[in-house]
Enzyme design. Structure first.
Site, mmCIF file in Angstrom:
data_model
loop_
_atom_site.group_PDB
_atom_site.id
_atom_site.type_symbol
_atom_site.label_atom_id
_atom_site.label_comp_id
_atom_site.label_asym_id
_atom_site.label_seq_id
_atom_site.Cartn_x
_atom_site.Cartn_y
_atom_site.Cartn_z
ATOM 1 N N ASN A 10 102.953 52.275 152.968
ATOM 2 C CA ASN A 10 103.648 50.359 153.884
ATOM 3 C C ASN A 10 102.899 49.568 152.652
ATOM 4 O O ASN A 10 102.241 49.097 152.816
ATOM 5 C CB ASN A 10 102.435 50.010 155.291
ATOM 6 C CG ASN A 10 102.414 48.840 156.062
ATOM 7 O OD1 ASN A 10 103.231 47.779 155.472
ATOM 8 N ND2 ASN A 10 101.508 48.494 157.006
ATOM 9 N N LYS A 12 104.036 46.566 153.171
ATOM 10 C CA LYS A 12 103.551 45.156 153.506
ATOM 11 C C LYS A 12 104.358 43.600 152.968
ATOM 12 O O LYS A 12 105.649 44.768 153.018
ATOM 13 C CB LYS A 12 101.967 44.814 153.718
ATOM 14 C CG LYS A 12 101.314 45.434 153.884
ATOM 15 C CD LYS A 12 99.625 45.476 154.142
ATOM 16 C CE LYS A 12 98.848 46.979 155.181
ATOM 17 N NZ LYS A 12 97.664 46.301 155.989
ATOM 18 N N HIS A 93 101.491 46.564 164.195
ATOM 19 C CA HIS A 93 100.538 47.231 163.202
ATOM 20 C C HIS A 93 100.015 46.007 164.151
ATOM 21 O O HIS A 93 100.145 44.861 164.328
ATOM 22 C CB HIS A 93 100.891 46.567 161.765
ATOM 23 C CG HIS A 93 99.989 47.015 161.029
ATOM 24 N ND1 HIS A 93 98.793 45.885 160.560
ATOM 25 C CD2 HIS A 93 99.820 47.897 160.296
ATOM 26 C CE1 HIS A 93 98.565 46.085 159.520
ATOM 27 N NE2 HIS A 93 98.692 47.555 158.994
ATOM 28 N N GLU A 95 98.471 43.702 162.278
ATOM 29 C CA GLU A 95 98.305 42.082 161.142
ATOM 30 C C GLU A 95 99.400 41.805 162.176
ATOM 31 O O GLU A 95 99.637 40.445 161.627
ATOM 32 C CB GLU A 95 98.796 42.512 159.614
ATOM 33 C CG GLU A 95 98.045 42.385 159.260
ATOM 34 C CD GLU A 95 97.971 42.913 158.059
ATOM 35 O OE1 GLU A 95 99.442 43.873 157.358
ATOM 36 O OE2 GLU A 95 96.897 44.251 157.323
ATOM 37 N N GLU A 167 93.894 52.227 163.223
ATOM 38 C CA GLU A 167 94.029 51.542 161.916
ATOM 39 C C GLU A 167 92.535 50.242 162.741
ATOM 40 O O GLU A 167 93.301 49.305 163.177
ATOM 41 C CB GLU A 167 94.787 50.895 161.602
ATOM 42 C CG GLU A 167 96.142 51.864 161.334
ATOM 43 C CD GLU A 167 97.083 50.983 159.889
ATOM 44 O OE1 GLU A 167 97.599 51.594 159.068
ATOM 45 O OE2 GLU A 167 97.604 49.623 159.958
ATOM 46 N N GLY A 173 91.586 46.922 154.323
ATOM 47 C CA GLY A 173 91.977 46.139 152.666
ATOM 48 C C GLY A 173 90.480 46.122 152.279
ATOM 49 O O GLY A 173 90.855 44.803 151.661
ATOM 50 N N SER A 212 92.029 51.911 154.335
ATOM 51 C CA SER A 212 91.167 52.006 153.465
ATOM 52 C C SER A 212 90.992 53.354 152.688
ATOM 53 O O SER A 212 90.031 54.232 151.871
ATOM 54 C CB SER A 212 89.892 51.417 153.297
ATOM 55 O OG SER A 212 89.625 50.102 153.029
HETATM 56 P P1 13P Z 1 95.048 49.710 153.505
HETATM 57 O O1 13P Z 1 95.143 51.358 153.269
HETATM 58 O O2 13P Z 1 95.768 47.993 152.126
HETATM 59 O O3 13P Z 1 93.715 49.468 154.520
HETATM 60 O O4 13P Z 1 95.647 49.273 154.418
HETATM 61 C C1 13P Z 1 95.705 50.035 155.610
HETATM 62 C C2 13P Z 1 97.385 49.844 156.460
HETATM 63 O O5 13P Z 1 97.043 48.674 156.743
HETATM 64 C C3 13P Z 1 98.721 50.138 156.898
HETATM 65 O O6 13P Z 1 99.290 49.531 157.709
#
Ligand code: 13P
Length: 252
Positions: A10, A12, A93, A95, A167, A173, A212
């Protein structure tokens, strides 16, 4: 039940035309791991360019609207994604749920519309740190799944058309990852809900872990029952970080 692992990146809000070379490098190397499904969910602006650069590789979107079309400024429809060459999309997601106030009902509508339009779907769920610390993670995440799961006929999207990504928001992150026992407990609970909703077809739905994931922890995470792959953020941006995760999923 043996399920083929799926490792999806992803990107983002990262990636410009100059990064298509990295997409190509990832797609080229992924061919060596034919036993694993690999995909990259890119910013909408790169989907068509990437699909042209690597036509046999699975390029996806990161969101889709629940309606087929209409007056929704700034949104993207399932038909637009497929028209640009996308094979799949992420929905729900954290976010998007946080930044755009997406409800479980909105996420369900997105998943249903995407599946009905022939896109594969990665449906995300996950708890906040506050929920985890007060001991409610299982209850909150399973309720979130039940309220966001698409109600399409499972025969219409097949065994691999829908994946769920667990997640934990606090693991995204941050470099923090739940204990292996906590991942196992959550994935088993999600499997139970999928089977309750879909019967036998719920056994075929892949449950990805996200938050992560890196080369250094991928092996251990992929060894957990009912972990059928990963949704990878930061470590999906560069082939040198992403490919070792694909290799771990292949069990090599
Ligand atoms: P990270 O792998 O950067 O922690 O992000 C995970 C994520 O939100 C994937 O959709």
């Amino acid at each position: 039940m043996a399920r083929r692992k799926l490792v999806a990146g992803n990107w983002k809000m990262h990636g410009l035309a100059s990064d298509i070379a990295e997409v190509s490098a990832i797609a080229e190397s992924a061919k060596e791991y034919g036993e694993v499904d690999v995909a990259l969910c890119l910013p909408a602006t790169l989907i068509e360019r990437a699909s042209r650069a690597v036509p046999t590789f699975a390029i996806g979107g990161q969101d889709v609207h629940g309606a087929q079309k209409g007056a929704h400024t700034g949104d993207i429809s399932a038909a637009m994604l497929t028209d640009a060459g996308a094979k799949l999309t992420i929905v729900g997601h954290s976010e998007r749920r946080t930044d755009h106030g997406e409800s479980d009902a909105a996420v369900r509508a997105k998943a249903e519309t995407a599946l009905a339009s022939g896109l594969d779907v990665i449906l995300c769920v996950g708890e906040s740190l506050e929920v985890r610390e007060r001991g409610d993670a299982l209850a909150v995440v399973t309720a979130q799944l039940e309220a966001s799961l698409p109600t399409n006929d499972t025969a219409s999207f097949g065994a691999t058309g829908l994946a769920v990504a667990y997640e934990p928001i606090w693991a995204i992150g941050t470099g923090k990852v739940p204990s292996i026992a906590d991942i196992a407990e959550m994935h088993a609970a999600l499997r139970g809900r999928l089977v309750a909703a879909y019967g036998d077809a719920g056994q075929a739905v892949r449950i990805l872990y996200g938050g992560s994931v890196k080369a250094s922890n991928a092996n251990e995470i992929f060894g957990v029952d009912d972990v059928d792959g990963a949704l990878v953020g930061g470590a999906s941006l560069k082939a040198e970080d992403f490919l070792p995760i694909v290799e771990a999923a292949a069990g090599r």
